[in-house]
Design an enzyme around this catalytic site. Structure first.
Site, short mmCIF file in Angstrom:
data_model
loop_
_atom_site.label_atom_id
_atom_site.label_comp_id
_atom_site.label_asym_id
_atom_site.label_seq_id
_atom_site.Cartn_x
_atom_site.Cartn_y
_atom_site.Cartn_z
N GLU A 134 -29.54 16.83 -35.73
CA GLU A 134 -30.19 18.04 -35.18
C GLU A 134 -31.12 17.70 -34.01
O GLU A 134 -31.19 18.45 -33.04
CB GLU A 134 -30.94 18.76 -36.29
N GLU B 134 -26.58 17.19 -45.69
CA GLU B 134 -27.55 17.88 -46.57
C GLU B 134 -26.90 18.49 -47.81
O GLU B 134 -27.53 18.62 -48.86
CB GLU B 134 -28.29 18.98 -45.79
N1 COA Z 1 -34.96 9.46 -45.69
C1 COA Z 1 -35.69 8.45 -46.21
N2 COA Z 1 -35.26 7.17 -46.24
C2 COA Z 1 -34.04 6.91 -45.75
C3 COA Z 1 -33.23 7.91 -45.19
C4 COA Z 1 -33.74 9.24 -45.17
N3 COA Z 1 -33.04 10.25 -44.64
N4 COA Z 1 -32.07 7.34 -44.78
C5 COA Z 1 -32.17 6.04 -45.08
N5 COA Z 1 -33.36 5.78 -45.64
C6 COA Z 1 -33.87 4.49 -46.10
C7 COA Z 1 -33.21 4.02 -47.41
O1 COA Z 1 -33.84 4.62 -48.50
C8 COA Z 1 -33.43 2.55 -47.31
O2 COA Z 1 -34.78 2.28 -47.63
P1 COA Z 1 -35.13 0.94 -48.55
O3 COA Z 1 -34.48 -0.21 -47.81
O4 COA Z 1 -36.61 0.90 -48.54
O5 COA Z 1 -34.49 1.20 -49.86
C9 COA Z 1 -33.27 2.25 -45.82
O6 COA Z 1 -33.51 3.48 -45.16
C10 COA Z 1 -31.90 1.76 -45.45
O7 COA Z 1 -30.94 2.70 -45.90
P2 COA Z 1 -29.77 2.31 -46.90
O8 COA Z 1 -29.36 3.55 -47.64
O9 COA Z 1 -30.12 1.15 -47.73
O10 COA Z 1 -28.64 1.89 -45.86
P3 COA Z 1 -27.07 1.92 -46.08
O11 COA Z 1 -26.47 1.12 -44.99
O12 COA Z 1 -26.71 1.57 -47.48
O13 COA Z 1 -26.67 3.49 -45.91
C11 COA Z 1 -26.83 5.65 -44.87
C12 COA Z 1 -26.93 4.14 -44.68
C13 COA Z 1 -27.23 6.32 -43.56
C14 COA Z 1 -25.38 6.05 -45.23
C15 COA Z 1 -27.78 6.09 -46.02
O14 COA Z 1 -29.07 5.54 -45.77
C16 COA Z 1 -27.95 7.59 -46.16
O15 COA Z 1 -27.06 8.24 -46.65
N6 COA Z 1 -29.12 8.12 -45.74
C17 COA Z 1 -29.46 9.51 -45.94
C18 COA Z 1 -28.75 10.40 -44.97
C19 COA Z 1 -29.06 11.85 -45.25
O16 COA Z 1 -28.75 12.39 -46.28
N7 COA Z 1 -29.71 12.50 -44.28
C20 COA Z 1 -30.06 13.88 -44.37
C21 COA Z 1 -31.41 14.03 -44.90
S1 COA Z 1 -31.88 15.74 -45.02
#
Ligand code: COA
Length: 280
Positions: free
Chosen positions: A134, A154
């Site tokens: 966004e 989401e």
């Molecule tokens: N909010 C808060 N923390 C987030 C985040 C978010 N939207 N996206 C990633 N992080 C954090 C993870 O919790 C992790 O923190 P940690 O290392 O302290 O545990 C760090 O960033 C790395 O992310 P991680 O999930 O371990 O990386 P990955 O390579 O396994 O996966 C993604 C990457 C992008 C697929 C996954 O992080 C994800 O799905 N994130 C959320 C995306 C989302 O739903 N966004 C919409 C939010 S409304």
């Protein structure tokens, strides 16, 4: 007024042109790479302060918005992936009710960015998810590396987008693709993002910075007054019907004939010289 730096947002000032004084590009980096640059309250308030500063600072011609690169992983830990912004900070959603969210999301930084009168470019290298997608959609142009992935996940949290994707994605990728992205929550590759109109350009990670800088310099070298009028006029296409929109364009086009920059631009063309804009 100096640039409002913070722990989670850095602003680098880059000249539009090293030879001539054409003002500057504000190169803005969201800096929470360990959390994939997720938008927490600090990032959102820093973004709003940045937008207010850019609006008030005549010398800033263009904004480039990007996410910080991953840090070196600690010994024995895996590297975090590259991210533009992986969304709103989900930890801040815990325990929140609708009244809290109405306050948190009212008058938010994404709308401020969208309403900035100056040109904005999102430079995306990695995940642009949820609020990150966004933020990118609130910029005027999106340039992505070929390892980037866009998405609105989401739905997997039991939510829908809250920073404008239900509206702005429709304008970029169309109704059907917006429905698909929001209903499946699945990511699209950079290549697909380019094909559907979400990314203006895709290049390799190595080329991304130079490509983005060149576009920012090109835009920054135009009359800032004309850019402002152009941006506001194009925006009208999103809000009004064709007949009214064409009338808005006609008036904006006519009004520019009273500007010094129209004289400067037309004369420069006729004299085969480079225009030196009054409103640079
Ligand atoms: N909010 C808060 N923390 C987030 C985040 C978010 N939207 N996206 C990633 N992080 C954090 C993870 O919790 C992790 O923190 P940690 O290392 O302290 O545990 C760090 O960033 C790395 O992310 P991680 O999930 O371990 O990386 P990955 O390579 O396994 O996966 C993604 C990457 C992008 C697929 C996954 O992080 C994800 O799905 N994130 C959320 C995306 C989302 O739903 N966004 C919409 C939010 S409304």
């Amino acid at each position: 007024m100096s640039a409002p730096q913070s722990d989670v947002l850095s602003i680098e000032i880059i000249p539009v042109n090293n030879e001539a004084d054409l003002g500057s590009i504000a190169w803005v980096t969201i800096n929470r790479p360990d959390k994939l640059n997720a938008l927490n309250a600090d990032v959102m308030s820093s973004l709003k302060a940045m937008v207010a500063w850019v609006e008030a600072t005549d010398s800033v011609r263009v904004v480039v918005l990007t996410g910080a690169q991953p840090n070196e992983p600690a010994e024995g830990k895996r590297a975090k992936p590259n991210a533009f912004v992986a969304g709103a900070d989900i930890t801040e959603f815990v325990g929140k009710r609708s009244d809290d969210i109405r306050v948190m999301f009212a008058d938010n930084a994404v709308e401020a960015l969208w309403n900035l009168s100056k040109p904005t470019i999102a430079m995306v290298d990695g995940f642009a998810l949820g609020g990150g997608c966004e933020v990118a959609c609130s910029c005027d142009v999106r340039i992505a590396s070929d390892r980037s992935r866009f998405g609105t996940p989401e739905i997997n949290l039991g939510l829908i987008p809250g920073y404008g994707a239900t509206q702005r994605l429709v304008g970029l990728v169309g109704y059907g693709k917006t429905m698909e992205m929001i209903m499946t929550g699945e990511m699209v590759s950079a290549e697909e993002a380019h094909r559907i109109g979400l990314a203006n350009h895709v290049c390799t990670p190595d080329e991304l910075h130079a490509f983005t800088l060149k576009m920012a310099q090109t835009i920054g070298s135009k009359s800032s007054n004309t850019l402002r009028v152009g941006k506001a006029t194009i925006r009208a296409a999103l809000d009004v019907g064709l007949t009214e929109g064409v009338a808005i364009e006609a008036e904006a086009f006519a009004s520019l004939f009273d500007s010094k920059d129209k004289e400067i631009g037309v004369n420069a063309f006729l004299n085969r010289s480079t225009p030196e804009w009054e409103h640079q």
